[in-house]
Write a protein that holds these residues in place. Structure first.
Motif, short mmCIF file in Angstrom:
data_model
loop_
_atom_site.label_atom_id
_atom_site.label_comp_id
_atom_site.label_asym_id
_atom_site.label_seq_id
_atom_site.Cartn_x
_atom_site.Cartn_y
_atom_site.Cartn_z
N VAL A 64 0.85 -1.19 0.00
CA VAL A 64 0.00 0.00 0.00
C VAL A 64 0.88 1.24 0.00
O VAL A 64 0.62 2.21 -0.70
N THR A 65 1.94 1.22 0.80
CA THR A 65 2.98 2.25 0.76
C THR A 65 4.30 1.52 0.50
O THR A 65 4.48 0.37 0.92
N THR A 66 5.20 2.18 -0.20
CA THR A 66 6.46 1.55 -0.60
C THR A 66 7.62 2.50 -0.37
O THR A 66 7.44 3.59 0.19
N ALA A 122 -3.31 5.89 -0.22
CA ALA A 122 -2.03 6.60 -0.30
C ALA A 122 -1.94 7.30 -1.65
O ALA A 122 -2.19 6.70 -2.69
N LYS A 123 -1.59 8.57 -1.60
CA LYS A 123 -1.42 9.36 -2.82
C LYS A 123 -0.02 9.94 -2.79
O LYS A 123 0.37 10.56 -1.80
N ILE A 139 0.49 6.49 -8.80
CA ILE A 139 0.22 7.74 -8.10
C ILE A 139 -0.65 7.50 -6.87
O ILE A 139 -0.50 8.15 -5.85
N GLU A 140 -1.55 6.53 -6.94
CA GLU A 140 -2.44 6.24 -5.82
C GLU A 140 -2.56 4.74 -5.61
O GLU A 140 -2.54 3.97 -6.57
N THR A 141 -2.68 4.35 -4.35
CA THR A 141 -3.00 2.97 -4.01
C THR A 141 -4.03 2.97 -2.90
O THR A 141 -4.08 3.89 -2.08
#
Length: 195
Positions: A64-66, A122-123, A139-141
């Protein structure tokens, strides 16, 4: 399974998004035996330097975030716990926008039975490259997560970060983070949102 992991930057990250090298050459998990030496090397060189890194959130084999979400870790963690605190206080929504790179994270409650879920969004408007997957970063997840599991993992990961940072001499940026983290812990217990 949900994991929230904090990574510390080994190097200056100003050019990371354009670099195609492996993420492991740029980041080290704060639970790694190498992490104290990395933070010590920064402490001895520049007491005012931001502590760059990333908080990765992985759920069911999906990130979700990297590493594309790298930023000043003290800002990221303060924003993260502030978002969760707002989410718990108003019982449905929280947002974080404390970053240098324009990252925006948000939580929305999804009421279901027998347990609540939450949507994590997340953006990342400035991300170009995701070092973990070796591909351009989206760009977004979004991901739907179990609320109790998320809160449990957040408390564990935030506590690990606080413990790690308290071993460093540059703890002046931790005051707000620590205060809000303690409030989140109390609210999670008070609301009975533990495993």
């Amino acid at each position: 399974m949900l994991t929230i992991t904090t990574f510390l930057a080994r190097k200056n990250l100003s050019y990371y998004q354009e670099n195609k090298d492996s993420a492991e050459s740029y980041f080290v998990a704060i639970t790694s035996e190498d992490a104290p030496a990395v933070i010590q090397s920064f402490s001895s060189r520049d007491i005012d330097r931001a502590l760059y890194g990333a908080i990765t959130i992985q759920a069911a084999q999906k990130y979700v975030t990297t590493f594309a979400d790298w930023d000043d870790l003290d800002l990221l963690w303060t924003g993260f716990v502030t978002m969760v605190l707002d989410y718990l206080k108003n019982n449905k929504y929280g947002t974080a926008d404390l970053s240098l790179n324009g990252l925006e994270w948000s939580l929305n409650r999804i009421q279901t039975q027998p347990k609540n879920l939450l949507s994590f969004h997340a953006k990342r408007p400035n991300a170009h490259y995701d070092g973990r997957t070796g591909t351009p970063a989206s760009i977004e997840t979004k991901a739907t997560l179990d609320e109790t599991e998320f809160l449990h993992e957040l408390l564990d990961s935030a506590g690990t970060y606080l413990s790690f940072r308290e071993k460093d001499t540059r703890t002046q940026n931790l005051i707000v983070f620590k205060e809000r983290f303690i409030k989140v812990k109390h609210l999670v217990l008070e609301l009975g949102l533990t495993k």
